[in-house]
Design a protein around this motif. Structure first.
Motif: not given
Length: 847
Positions: A815-837
């Motif tokens: 369940n990610p909480r962050d999204f890289q939506g900046n088109l100029a970033s090489p990580l564009f389109g990726n989700f981050f910061n999930g909440v583990s068990r």
């Protein structure tokens, strides 16, 4: 207008409202004290039957029972049957009774029926106090989040959580705010704030024992209470009763517990939790001990409830380095309540609460490391006094007075340098510092009475109140830079001007409402509310109507609905908008050094030169049915249309120059279809399932998104689109199930659509429509708490304890909480910061 002139007008407004308030309070005083005396002065040859209805809770504590249906049937042919309902403190009355023998019957779903023969004599008042017995009473009782059975006379029943449920269900921080999303249509948005029925956090209200506890500056929730003191937590999504005001979304109402007749002590969470990083333990993860005790200071007169809670909690962001990824919260909450039965008709309650808190690295996420985040500190107290006076004619006079002090400081977590917004990771220091001192004085007088009119039973309530809010502070902002992917400057925002903020506000409110039970099958709740404040300076009348209809005379089916107009408040941070620092905008060429054109000063302008009060029109229709014994089903639809909301919009005018415009043209809408089922078994166990199909749209540049607790310096043109917390499909299942050997199992399963996304370019301009670029992945989380009741021998006695475990995100779903939506970033389109068990223990000890 000069400050001296503004203060003079403010003093004139205050004097005017003081005169109005004095007149209304005098009218209520005459109604409350003069009318009962006049009624007693008239001699009559007929009799009166009156009394009070109470019930005994499982812990032995008596409580008043309102809404009991009473039927009085005479034995003589000339004596007809009469009906009435008990009022808010369980009192009832039958007047003008012919002498004779009667049968008194009392009925309320969930209680055993009561019947008794009474004799009425001429010119006498007969007092019959009734004690109702709960059906299926057991040693422990769990109350569900909805009223048990079908409440046939409630036009808009709230979603309610009782103390037992708050203790049993898994709550991540064990705070009452964590329980609000158990209600259909309530979600915690991407910013961590609670959104009820599609409304922004600042558009909903919160009251504790009828006193307003929101922040006078931002309008958001601003109180922390130990969860042990909460007797009931209600979410009123359609509060058509005009006594509720100053919101356009919904109301959260908290009633605190009373002190017990015997001394009781509860101590829990006294074992700290260690922090685990990379397979080893590194320091403290959390320590959250709670201590509560209650008992009589004077038997049958004065009862005390006291609770203390200390919290130190580290919340990690898994996408950051192991030793630099914790949000740190430290707080101390203290709550004291004294209940004093002055005599048989007067009750006095006073509460006092303090809730200091420190939050380090607020807003920490994948793109904002610790050095670029702010710290947040709050201080304050809340003191309230509530006095109730019951009269012989069944009326009730209530007086409320409260003071709320709420101070806040927001400051950079490290240094006072420039803040840089880059496509990948932001750097530098947080740009804004705020120091706010605010206070609210509030007084409210209400009078409830049950007039004996020709048709049906009426429960009327009238009230008037005045509150005075003060705000004194400052807001200082440093330079902000927007960087290109190569690190060169693209834009720069500097802030110029005075940092001082100051504004006061007086608010007057009055209301009248009537709950009219026409017969066993039809109930109306109608009335009107009047609000006026010294900022908008408008007369706001809000009529409301709710109804409940029983189409089949079996007590198992109810059709409800309502329509109402609701007015919000004008928050003090909004009222000080033109006192904020002006913004100086500079644009740079590709090298990041050469300035394009001249820097533009963006003036802060209030559209039309005045504030108007935001408002909404809300309506709903629902069908409630008990299809099978203990199986309750609800099908409902509701809609909210918000207007005159405060919206920011940057404008480029060749004549008037660059402006940041604050206007009242904002709109929002929320539409919801709801299907809910609740099954109760074994007298106390329950499973509640709901599906919500909703749509939340509105203007995106609401004021608090940029000038709230944590300011946002980059303001792009306003758009109307999906709101950030829009979740069209949401399924929720939770329960509280008792098993053998003292086990209690409480699961919470939530599955919903992800929140909407936006794309931005290198200069942080939106690409395409905002919040229309897709959604986060589907959110799915299964939380579980298992408790076992045990007895611990100590000192020759055995003490009750509950030992258990809590598991959050049992399936370890991403369940990610962050999204890289900046088109100029090489990580564009990726989700981050999930909440583990996450696994946590629980230990509760009762003395």
């Amino acid at each position: 207008m000069s400050k001296r002139s503004a203060r003079s007008q403010s003093m004139i407004h205050q004097a005017r409202w003081q005169q109005v308030l004095a007149g209304l309070l005098m009218a209520i005083w005459m109604l409350a004290f003069h009318s009962p005396l006049r009624a007693q002065e008239k001699p009559t040859s007929r009799g009166v039957l009156q009394g009070q209805i109470v019930a005994i809770s499982p812990d032995g504590q008596p409580f008043y029972v309102p809404g009991v249906s009473l039927k009085l049937t005479g034995s003589g042919p000339a004596i007809t049957s009469l009906t009435t309902f008990s009022n808010e403190v369980g009192e009832y009355q039958f007047r003008e009774l012919l002498p004779g023998t009667y049968t008194l019957e009392a009925a309320l779903q969930g209680f055993k029926k009561f019947s008794k023969t009474v004799t009425i004599r001429a010119a006498e008042t007969i007092v019959e106090d009734l004690t109702l017995e709960l059906e299926g009473l057991r040693a422990e009782v769990t109350v569900s989040s909805e009223t048990e059975g079908i409440a046939t006379t409630e036009t808009a029943p709230p979603s309610e959580l009782k103390q037992q449920t708050l203790q049993n269900v898994p709550l991540i921080n064990e705070r009452f705010q964590d329980a609000l999303p158990l209600t259909p249509g309530v979600v915690r948005g991407p910013d961590g704030l609670i959104n009820i029925k599609g409304a922004r956090a600042s558009q909903s209200g919160m009251v504790v024992n009828s006193a307003n506890v929101t922040d006078p500056v931002t309008g958001e929730y601003a109180i922390n209470l130990p969860i042990d003191v909460v007797n009931s937590l209600q979410v009123l999504t359609n509060p058509y009763a005009p006594e509720y005001g100053k919101f356009t979304g919904a109301i959260t109402s908290i009633e605190t517990r009373r002190g017990t007749d015997k001394w009781k002590v509860q101590f829990q969470n006294f074992f700290p939790r260690l922090r685990r990083r990379n397979g080893s333990f590194r320091g403290l993860g959390s320590a959250t001990p709670r201590l509560s005790f209650s008992g009589p200071l004077k038997k049958d007169k004065i009862r005390l409830l006291q609770s203390f809670e200390y919290r130190f909690v580290r919340t990690d962001v898994e996408s950051l380095p192991p030793n630099q990824r914790d949000i740190e919260l430290e707080s101390f909450d203290s709550f004291t309540q004294l209940d004093w039965d002055l005599n048989s008709t007067n009750h006095l309650t006073t509460t006092f609460s303090v809730f200091p808190q420190k939050l380090a690295f607020a807003g920490l996420n994948t793109f904002n490391p610790q050095e670029v985040t702010p710290n947040y500190k709050q201080r304050g107290f809340f003191w309230a006094l509530n006095e109730k006076k019951a009269f012989a004619n069944g009326s009730l006079l209530e007086s409320y007075f409260s003071i709320k002090q709420f101070d806040a400081n927001i400051f950079p977590s490290s240094g006072n340098g420039v803040m840089n917004f880059a496509p990948d990771v932001n750097s530098g220091n947080f740009f804004n510092r705020q120091d706010r001192d605010s206070r609210r004085y509030e007084f409210l007088e209400t009078y409830s009475f049950t007039p004996h009119l020709l048709t049906g039973a009426h429960l009327m309530k009238a009230g008037a109140g005045y509150s005075y809010n003060t705000f004194d502070g400052r807001s200082l902002s440093n330079t902000v830079r927007i960087l290109r992917a190569n690190g060169a400057r693209s834009q720069q925002i500097d802030f110029v001007g005075d940092t001082k903020l100051e504004r006061n506000k007086g608010e007057f409110a009055s209301f009248f409402q009537d709950k009219w039970t026409l017969n066993d099958r039809l109930t109306f709740e109608y009335g009107v509310r009047f609000d006026r404040d010294t900022i908008a300076d408008e007369n706001n009348f809000a009529p409301r109507l709710g109804w409940a209809f029983v189409p089949i005379n079996d007590g198992r089916t109810v059709i409800r609905g309502g329509l109402g107009l609701f007015y919000d408040k004008v928050n003090l941070n909004t009222a000080t908008f033109e006192q904020q620092q002006a913004r100086l905008l500079t644009r740079f060429a590709a090298d990041g050094e050469q300035i394009i054109g001249a820097p533009q000063q963006q003036l802060l302008t209030l559209e039309g030169g005045r504030f108007r009060t935001p408002r909404s029109v809300n309506w709903n229709l629902e069908f409630d049915r008990e299809w099978l014994p203990n199986l309750f089903v609800r099908v409902g639809y509701q809609q909210r249309e918000g207007r005159r909301e405060f919206i920011l919009d940057p404008l480029e005018d060749p004549v008037r120059g660059s402006r940041l415009l604050l206007g009242n043209g904002g709109r929002s809408s929320y539409k919801e279809f709801q299907l809910l089922a609740r099954y109760t078994f074994h007298d106390r166990d329950q499973l509640v399932a709901s599906y919500t199909r909703s749509k939340a749209n509105g203007d995106l540049n609401d004021f608090n998104s940029f000038y709230g607790n944590f300011e946002n310096p980059i303001i792009r043109p306003n758009e109307r689109s999906r709101l950030s917390w829009d979740a069209p499909n949401r399924f929720l299942l939770w329960g509280d199930v008792s098993l053998k050997h003292g086990l209690t199992v409480s699961p919470v399963l939530e599955i919903r659509d992800g929140f909407p996304l936006s794309f931005i370019d290198e200069d942080r301009n939106f690409v395409g429509r905002r919040n229309r670029a897709g959604r986060f992945p589907t959110f799915a989380s299964l939380d579980l708490q298992v408790l076992k009741s045990v007895k611990i021998p100590f000192g020759g006695k055995k003490y009750k304890a509950r030992v258990g475990v809590r598991v959050f995100n049992l399936t370890n779903h991403f369940n990610p909480r962050d999204f890289q939506g900046n088109l100029a970033s090489p990580l564009f389109g990726n989700f981050f910061n999930g909440v583990s068990r996450e696994l946590r223990g629980k230990f509760v000890l009762d003395f």
